[in-house]
Design a protein around this motif. Structure first.
Motif, PDB file in Angstrom:
ATOM      1  N   SER A   3      49.220  41.467  38.023  1.00  0.00           N
ATOM      2  CA  SER A   3      48.831  40.190  37.429  1.00  0.00           C
ATOM      3  C   SER A   3      49.409  40.039  36.026  1.00  0.00           C
ATOM      4  CB  SER A   3      47.312  40.076  37.356  1.00  0.00           C
ATOM      5  OG  SER A   3      46.756  39.961  38.631  1.00  0.00           O
ATOM      6  N   MET A  49      48.420  39.813  43.974  1.00  0.00           N
ATOM      7  CA  MET A  49      47.863  39.867  42.625  1.00  0.00           C
ATOM      8  C   MET A  49      48.851  39.364  41.580  1.00  0.00           C
ATOM      9  SD  MET A  49      44.780  40.698  42.899  1.00  0.00           S
ATOM     10  CE  MET A  49      44.404  40.281  44.582  1.00  0.00           C
ATOM     11  N   ASN A  52      48.232  35.813  40.352  1.00  0.00           N
ATOM     12  CA  ASN A  52      47.004  35.513  39.604  1.00  0.00           C
ATOM     13  C   ASN A  52      47.243  34.911  38.226  1.00  0.00           C
ATOM     14  OD1 ASN A  52      45.066  36.234  41.468  1.00  0.00           O
ATOM     15  ND2 ASN A  52      45.008  38.349  40.808  1.00  0.00           N
ATOM     16  N   SER A  84      42.977  30.782  39.943  1.00  0.00           N
ATOM     17  CA  SER A  84      43.504  31.807  40.837  1.00  0.00           C
ATOM     18  C   SER A  84      42.418  32.785  41.293  1.00  0.00           C
ATOM     19  CB  SER A  84      44.670  32.559  40.191  1.00  0.00           C
ATOM     20  OG  SER A  84      44.236  33.316  39.089  1.00  0.00           O
ATOM     21  N   VAL A  85      41.490  33.115  40.395  1.00  0.00           N
ATOM     22  CA  VAL A  85      40.402  34.004  40.797  1.00  0.00           C
ATOM     23  C   VAL A  85      39.523  33.313  41.834  1.00  0.00           C
ATOM     24  CG1 VAL A  85      38.260  35.088  39.968  1.00  0.00           C
ATOM     25  CG2 VAL A  85      40.386  35.421  38.724  1.00  0.00           C
ATOM     26  N   VAL A  89      41.862  35.304  44.967  1.00  0.00           N
ATOM     27  CA  VAL A  89      41.131  36.552  45.219  1.00  0.00           C
ATOM     28  C   VAL A  89      40.360  36.481  46.538  1.00  0.00           C
ATOM     29  CG1 VAL A  89      39.320  38.089  44.371  1.00  0.00           C
ATOM     30  CG2 VAL A  89      41.104  37.294  42.821  1.00  0.00           C
TER      31      VAL A  89
END
Length: 100
Positions: A3, A49, A52, A84-85, A89
């Protein structure tokens, strides 16, 4: 790590770590033998990732720069991370459950 760093160095670090685990079967590389499932997991993690943040994947930053230059309102660095989280995720967790 991917990330905040580019995907390639992150992948290389974790691939080197995977090669040092001493697998006897799997994919033979210049670094050693790596279990294929572990290599796939490292690849997926680095790619997913890396998306992110703006800096984790070069095209993210490039698209943001082009959009801002064209007058499109874009989220800040932390604003992008919140999106993005909230989206990436959970998708990565679903992908992990389905494919691994």
């Amino acid at each position: 790590m991917s990330s905040f760093l580019d995907n390639a160095p992150t992948y290389l670090v974790f691939m080197t770590t995977a090669a040092s685990l001493g697998a006897t079967t799997g994919l033979e590389t210049a670094l050693g033998v790596i279990d294929e499932a572990l290599l796939v997991a490292v690849s997926a993690g680095a790619v997913f990732m890396g998306a992110n943040t703006y800096i984790g994947n070069a095209p993210n930053f490039m698209v943001r720069s082009i959009a801002v230059e064209s007058g499109v309102k874009m989220p800040s660095f932390l604003g992008y991370m919140k999106w993005s989280v909230g989206i990436l995720v959970p998708l990565f967790l679903i992908d992990t459950l389905v494919f691994f």
